[in-house]
Design an enzyme around this catalytic site. Sequence first.
Site, PDB file in Angstrom:
ATOM      1  N   TRP A 111       2.367   2.840  -2.542  1.00 52.53           N
ATOM      2  CA  TRP A 111       1.977   3.695  -3.674  1.00 52.53           C
ATOM      3  C   TRP A 111       0.582   4.260  -3.436  1.00 52.53           C
ATOM      4  O   TRP A 111       0.316   5.422  -3.727  1.00 52.53           O
ATOM      5  CB  TRP A 111       2.018   2.903  -4.987  1.00 52.53           C
ATOM      6  CG  TRP A 111       3.395   2.761  -5.567  1.00 52.53           C
ATOM      7  CD1 TRP A 111       4.578   2.764  -4.888  1.00 52.53           C
ATOM      8  CD2 TRP A 111       3.723   2.605  -6.952  1.00 52.53           C
ATOM      9  NE1 TRP A 111       5.624   2.613  -5.762  1.00 52.53           N
ATOM     10  CE2 TRP A 111       5.127   2.510  -7.033  1.00 52.53           C
ATOM     11  CE3 TRP A 111       2.968   2.511  -8.120  1.00 52.53           C
ATOM     12  CZ2 TRP A 111       5.799   2.341  -8.239  1.00 52.53           C
ATOM     13  CZ3 TRP A 111       3.630   2.343  -9.330  1.00 52.53           C
ATOM     14  CH2 TRP A 111       5.033   2.266  -9.392  1.00 52.53           C
ATOM     15  N   ASP A 148       2.552  -1.370  -9.988  1.00 51.32           N
ATOM     16  CA  ASP A 148       3.822  -1.831  -9.440  1.00 51.32           C
ATOM     17  C   ASP A 148       3.811  -3.365  -9.389  1.00 51.32           C
ATOM     18  O   ASP A 148       4.524  -3.985  -8.620  1.00 51.32           O
ATOM     19  CB  ASP A 148       4.020  -1.239  -8.036  1.00 51.32           C
ATOM     20  CG  ASP A 148       5.462  -1.364  -7.548  1.00 51.32           C
ATOM     21  OD1 ASP A 148       6.375  -1.408  -8.397  1.00 51.32           O
ATOM     22  OD2 ASP A 148       5.680  -1.422  -6.323  1.00 51.32           O
ATOM     23  N   GLY A 183       0.767  -1.243   0.000  1.00 48.75           N
ATOM     24  CA  GLY A 183       0.000   0.000   0.000  1.00 48.75           C
ATOM     25  C   GLY A 183       0.798   1.292   0.000  1.00 48.75           C
ATOM     26  O   GLY A 183       0.229   2.370   0.164  1.00 48.75           O
ATOM     27  N   LYS A 223       5.582  -0.813 -13.908  1.00 43.69           N
ATOM     28  CA  LYS A 223       6.872  -1.495 -13.749  1.00 43.69           C
ATOM     29  C   LYS A 223       6.944  -2.676 -14.700  1.00 43.69           C
ATOM     30  O   LYS A 223       5.950  -3.363 -14.930  1.00 43.69           O
ATOM     31  CB  LYS A 223       7.013  -1.992 -12.307  1.00 43.69           C
ATOM     32  CG  LYS A 223       8.275  -2.828 -12.075  1.00 43.69           C
ATOM     33  CD  LYS A 223       8.639  -2.925 -10.623  1.00 43.69           C
ATOM     34  CE  LYS A 223       7.759  -3.867  -9.855  1.00 43.69           C
ATOM     35  NZ  LYS A 223       8.102  -3.874  -8.423  1.00 43.69           N
ATOM     36  N   ASP A 256      -5.396  -5.593  -5.361  1.00 43.20           N
ATOM     37  CA  ASP A 256      -4.305  -6.555  -5.207  1.00 43.20           C
ATOM     38  C   ASP A 256      -4.873  -7.897  -4.742  1.00 43.20           C
ATOM     39  O   ASP A 256      -5.964  -7.956  -4.171  1.00 43.20           O
ATOM     40  CB  ASP A 256      -3.263  -6.056  -4.195  1.00 43.20           C
ATOM     41  CG  ASP A 256      -1.919  -6.764  -4.372  1.00 43.20           C
ATOM     42  OD1 ASP A 256      -1.006  -6.147  -4.939  1.00 43.20           O
ATOM     43  OD2 ASP A 256      -1.786  -7.932  -3.959  1.00 43.20           O
TER      44      ASP A 256
END
Length: 194
Positions: free
Chosen positions: A51, A108, A49, A148, A69
């Site tokens: 970001w 990410d 968490g 990413k 997620d």
Amino acid sequence: MKKVRDHYFNKAKQEGFPARSVYKLKEAQRRFKLLSSGMKVLDLGASPGSWTKFAASVVGRNGKVIAIDLHPLKVDLPNVTRLTADCREISPNEILEKYGYFDCVLSDMAPKTTGRKDVDHYRSVELATTALEIAKVVLKENGRLFLKIFQGADFAAFRKECMAAFKKVRVFKPKSSRPESVEIFIYMEGLKHE
């Protein structure tokens, strides 16, 4: 190298962030100004968490962060909606129907590494492609995507896909990324709607 890791790890703890990854997003924010007050942000692969917490602080009370997620988030804030799901299995159209268009998509996401660089790279490309495909559906016309990906054989082809979808594409290696890491980030702006 360990000293660098410890510096960012300790700094994250002191500043109340669950992970050191927040500094990669902070560097990108300084460079690209990808987030601003009042924005609606979709954060893919958001756990634990860091970001999400940073994005929520930038977009403020009038902004909104939808964080997705497989694992539960360690962040609970009034302008954050947490969803536990596999990003590869969610429907971008359902997200759009429920939350409307987004100003920015963050990803990410990273695969569980196997130690085999080629396998890890291909899995990373799969996750980056997932983020790109979701972003193409849910982003506003001048929307931004920051993701990413691991460097490797398919990186150039993936970058071409990004350039076909966005007006501006920049490859970015943050200082807070470990020097030996194969991770790299791509910032995209100005989604080209077909």
